[in-house]
Design a protein around this motif. Structure first.
Motif, short mmCIF file in Angstrom:
data_model
loop_
_atom_site.label_atom_id
_atom_site.label_comp_id
_atom_site.label_asym_id
_atom_site.label_seq_id
_atom_site.Cartn_x
_atom_site.Cartn_y
_atom_site.Cartn_z
N GLN A 152 -10.98 -2.18 -9.03
CA GLN A 152 -11.29 -0.86 -9.57
C GLN A 152 -10.29 0.12 -8.97
N PRO A 153 -9.18 0.37 -9.65
CA PRO A 153 -8.10 1.18 -9.07
C PRO A 153 -8.52 2.61 -8.82
N TYR A 154 -7.91 3.20 -7.82
CA TYR A 154 -8.32 4.54 -7.41
C TYR A 154 -7.20 5.56 -7.58
N VAL A 155 -7.60 6.81 -7.56
CA VAL A 155 -6.67 7.93 -7.42
C VAL A 155 -7.04 8.60 -6.11
N GLU A 190 -9.81 1.79 -0.99
CA GLU A 190 -8.94 0.62 -0.89
C GLU A 190 -9.73 -0.67 -1.13
N TRP A 191 -10.96 -0.72 -0.66
CA TRP A 191 -11.80 -1.89 -0.93
C TRP A 191 -11.97 -2.08 -2.44
N MET A 192 -12.29 -0.99 -3.13
CA MET A 192 -12.53 -1.09 -4.57
C MET A 192 -11.26 -1.51 -5.30
N ALA A 193 -10.13 -1.03 -4.85
CA ALA A 193 -8.88 -1.36 -5.54
C ALA A 193 -8.43 -2.78 -5.24
N LYS A 194 -8.26 -3.12 -3.99
CA LYS A 194 -7.67 -4.40 -3.61
C LYS A 194 -8.61 -5.59 -3.82
N PHE A 195 -9.90 -5.35 -3.69
CA PHE A 195 -10.84 -6.47 -3.77
C PHE A 195 -11.72 -6.44 -5.01
N ARG A 229 0.82 -1.21 0.00
CA ARG A 229 0.00 0.00 0.00
C ARG A 229 0.86 1.26 0.00
N GLU A 230 1.92 1.26 0.82
CA GLU A 230 2.78 2.43 0.89
C GLU A 230 3.41 2.74 -0.46
N HIS A 231 3.85 1.69 -1.14
CA HIS A 231 4.40 1.84 -2.49
C HIS A 231 3.37 2.48 -3.41
N SER A 232 2.12 2.01 -3.35
CA SER A 232 1.09 2.48 -4.26
C SER A 232 0.72 3.94 -4.04
N LEU A 233 0.93 4.45 -2.82
CA LEU A 233 0.53 5.82 -2.51
C LEU A 233 1.55 6.85 -2.96
N SER A 234 2.69 6.42 -3.47
CA SER A 234 3.72 7.35 -3.94
C SER A 234 3.72 7.42 -5.46
N PRO A 235 3.22 8.52 -6.06
CA PRO A 235 3.23 8.64 -7.52
C PRO A 235 4.63 8.53 -8.10
N THR A 236 5.63 9.03 -7.37
CA THR A 236 7.01 8.95 -7.87
C THR A 236 7.48 7.51 -7.94
N ARG A 237 7.25 6.74 -6.87
CA ARG A 237 7.65 5.34 -6.87
C ARG A 237 6.89 4.55 -7.94
N MET A 238 5.61 4.85 -8.12
CA MET A 238 4.83 4.15 -9.13
C MET A 238 5.35 4.44 -10.54
N GLU A 239 5.72 5.68 -10.79
CA GLU A 239 6.28 6.03 -12.10
C GLU A 239 7.63 5.36 -12.30
N THR A 292 -2.83 -7.43 -8.24
CA THR A 292 -3.98 -6.82 -7.59
C THR A 292 -3.86 -5.32 -7.81
N LEU A 293 -4.84 -4.73 -8.44
CA LEU A 293 -4.74 -3.31 -8.79
C LEU A 293 -4.85 -2.43 -7.55
N TRP A 294 -3.87 -1.53 -7.42
CA TRP A 294 -3.88 -0.60 -6.29
C TRP A 294 -4.44 0.76 -6.68
N ASN A 295 -3.94 1.33 -7.73
CA ASN A 295 -4.50 2.60 -8.20
C ASN A 295 -4.24 2.75 -9.69
N VAL A 296 -4.64 3.87 -10.25
CA VAL A 296 -4.58 4.04 -11.71
C VAL A 296 -3.15 4.15 -12.22
N LEU A 297 -2.17 4.30 -11.34
CA LEU A 297 -0.78 4.36 -11.77
C LEU A 297 -0.13 2.98 -11.79
N ASP A 298 -0.87 1.95 -11.41
CA ASP A 298 -0.36 0.58 -11.46
C ASP A 298 0.02 0.25 -12.91
N PRO A 299 1.17 -0.39 -13.13
CA PRO A 299 1.58 -0.72 -14.51
C PRO A 299 0.52 -1.51 -15.28
N LEU A 300 -0.16 -2.42 -14.62
CA LEU A 300 -1.19 -3.20 -15.31
C LEU A 300 -2.35 -2.32 -15.74
#
Length: 595
Positions: A376-379, A368-373, A273-283, A308-316
């Protein structure tokens, strides 16, 4: 091509079945025909046709004579420790072995033959994972070149893909494939699981490998391996292994190769989750994926990306947005709960029940429910409708008026949105019902008319754009036919830019005044108790839940795939503020009417 003699023989067996039915003699004959077609005459298409027929005959005979399927017969033999099992079970597995080189699902079934049914991976999960197995077979058959799979954690997505890489290694032991994840620790797990499939007595890989590659009958499996480099070679030793497992943080250049007949398998590039919350790390992760992993693919190599999709910046998710309309790319999302709000993963063994997922939904932040379960990835930045007010489904005492407006849609992907609320004197608006439907007007008009009459709404407004005024007229005519009095008016909506501005401008009022149903669904006992007490309790039906799911993902920055839920609420608030800023619809004969 199958010989005429073989085809005539199979036709003769079918004639025999027509006369005498299915018996052990004709099953034996069909099994021999399968062997001749696939192993001798090499007509795979015809061979697979008669293997399917043979499996059906075995199941039919088993059902008739044992009162259950072939799987139930095998389970009975295991539970009662019947030595040698049953001939029919052995014959069924002989057919699966013949199919194992060409049918991925048959490969998994045969691989787990020696395992007790209570420990098997695929059989208890086949109802949900069958579509994944077929997708992966299509990938191998080059019907697609990229497959993206997103599912919740711990439901088997990685395991079935590791089985797939084992299948590819069986078919082409001298190809080069790579399995990559977010870390070396994850890569080590991939390596250990693959080695388990290849080398342990619990699985039948060695038997299958010798069956399909007799030239390696005396060779060890694997022919080469490295527990330090996480490499496994099955065929002839080569500079690059059959499979290399490597974290994205490891060395790829010069150490990893994905041959033109191999795969790049990418699994869970986002660590947590911490990784997913950083736009810089995701990029940075996305750029590493492109420059370290994709860079190792040779022309013609295919790709499998899982997570498992975390947010809209996920590579998948970024790949999906870029290629979802390309027929060579296939993206499969399997959410925790289906359209009936029931678990997709209530497996026979080690599954997750509907109650488990609903409980998680109640506990987690909706994004987080929508993304992890729900995949539906979130911003998180820019989410507009957070911290909404909720109620338990029972409208408070006091005078109120029932109101509703309609954001019109004609199908084609958009949803007609009709939030219905109870407006109290203090300004609170309890949204207790919601029409939210992607159907055509033939589907939605009866729903709208029914809700207006059922809720005794006497004044409503329709968005007038794209034929909305005509839709309003249709509804008005239907209400008049039922002798129901309701003032139906329409109002032109702003353009897309102005619409977003309006949604943002009114979002504060909506969060302050509007109160939504909570996620609690009453039990049968609760509903009976409410009925006995004369209490009306509303709860989220599927359409209400879909509207809330869309609303919770609406952002004020960036793009939104749909704005129907947010737009419907905005129009409702505007209607409350100024109900008379409308154009009256007069019923008239419409020469273009088709409804």
């Amino acid at each position: 091509m199958a010989s005429k003699q073989l085809i005539n023989a199979v036709n003769g067996y079918e004639n025999y079945i027509q006369r005498k039915g299915v018996d052990e003699q004709v099953i034996d004959a069909f099994l021999k025909a399968c062997n001749v077609a696939i192993r001798t005459e090499k007509d795979i298409d015809y061979g697979l046709t008669i293997t399917e027929r043979t499996k059906a005959l075995i199941n039919e005979f088993t059902q008739k004579n044992a009162g259950g399927s072939i799987w139930e017969l095998e389970r009975y033999a295991q539970n009662h420790d019947i030595k040698g099992g049953y001939k029919l079970v052995d014959q069924f597995y002989e057919v699966l072995r013949l199919e194992s080189f060409y049918r991925f699902e048959s490969f998994i079934y045969f691989m787990e033959r020696k395992r007790n049914w209570s420990k098997r991976f695929y059989y208890p999960r086949r109802k949900t994972l069958n579509i994944v197995a077929q997708d992966l077979e299509d990938l191998e058959n080059r019907k697609i070149k990229f497959y993206g799979l997103s599912m919740p954690s711990r439901v088997g997505k990685s395991t079935i893909c590791i089985f797939f890489l084992a299948w590819v290694a069986l078919r082409r032991p001298n190809s080069h494939s790579a399995m990559g994840g977010h870390s070396g620790i994850l890569a080590k797990g991939f390596y250990k699981e693959l080695m388990n499939l290849f080398t342990t007595e619990e699985y039948t890989f060695a038997e299958l490998f010798a069956y399909w590659h007799p030239e390696y009958a005396n060779a060890s499996i694997p022919t080469d391996k490295s527990a330090d480099e996480f490499t496994i070679t099955l065929g002839d030793p080569d500079r690059f292994a059959t499979v290399t497992c490597r974290g994205i943080d490891g060395t790829w250049t010069g150490a990893v190769d994905v041959s033109k007949d191999g795969y790049l398998y990418v699994d869970d590039l986002v660590r947590d989750r911490e990784h997913s919350l950083s736009p810089t790390r995701m990029e940075n992760t996305y750029q590493e994926y492109l420059n370290k992993m994709v860079d190792r693919k040779n022309d013609g190599a295919r790709e499998l990306m899982v997570g498992t999709l975390w947010n809209v910046l996920d590579p998948l998710e970024r790949m999906r947005k870029q290629y979802e309309h390309d027929p060579q790319y296939r993206f499969r999302k399997i959410p925790a709960l289906n359209e009936n709000d029931e678990s997709n993963f209530a497996y026979e063994i080690n599954g997750f029940s509907t109650e488990y997922y609903r409980d998680m939904r109640d506990k987690l932040d909706n994004a987080e429910w929508m993304a992890k379960f729900m995949q539906q990835p979130y911003v998180r930045e820019g989410l507009l409708y957070t911290d909404l007010r909720l109620f338990n489904g029972i409208l408070p005492d006091g005078d109120f008026r029932r109101i509703g407006v309609v954001d019109v849609a004609w199908g084609g992907g958009d949803s007609l949105s009709m939030p219905i609320g109870a407006e109290y004197e203090n300004g609170d608006v309890y949204i207790y019902d919601w029409v939210f439907n992607k159907g055509t007007k033939e589907v939605t008009i009866p729903l709208v008319v029914g809700r207006i009459i059922g809720n005794e709404i006497r004044q409503t407004r329709f968005e007038g754009n794209t034929g909305g005024d005509l839709y309003c007229q249709y509804v008005d005519e239907k209400l008049q036919e039922q002798d129901y009095k309701c003032s139906c008016t329409s109002r032109k909506a702003p353009n897309k830019v102005e619409k977003l501005s309006k949604i943002i401008a009114y979002s504060g009022d909506i969060k302050r005044k509007f109160i939504f149903l909570d996620t609690h669904r009453p039990t049968q006992e609760q509903m009976k108790k409410d009925s006995d007490l004369g209490v009306t309790r509303y709860y989220r039906n599927d359409e209400y839940q879909a509207a809330m799911d869309e609303l919770s993902m609406f952002v004020s920055i960036g793009g939104n795939e749909h704005d129907d839920a947010a737009d419907g609420l905005t129009q409702l608030e505007m209607f409350i503020e100024n109900p008379n800023n409308t154009a009256k619809v007069e019923a008239a004969v419409n020469p273009f009417r088709r409804y």
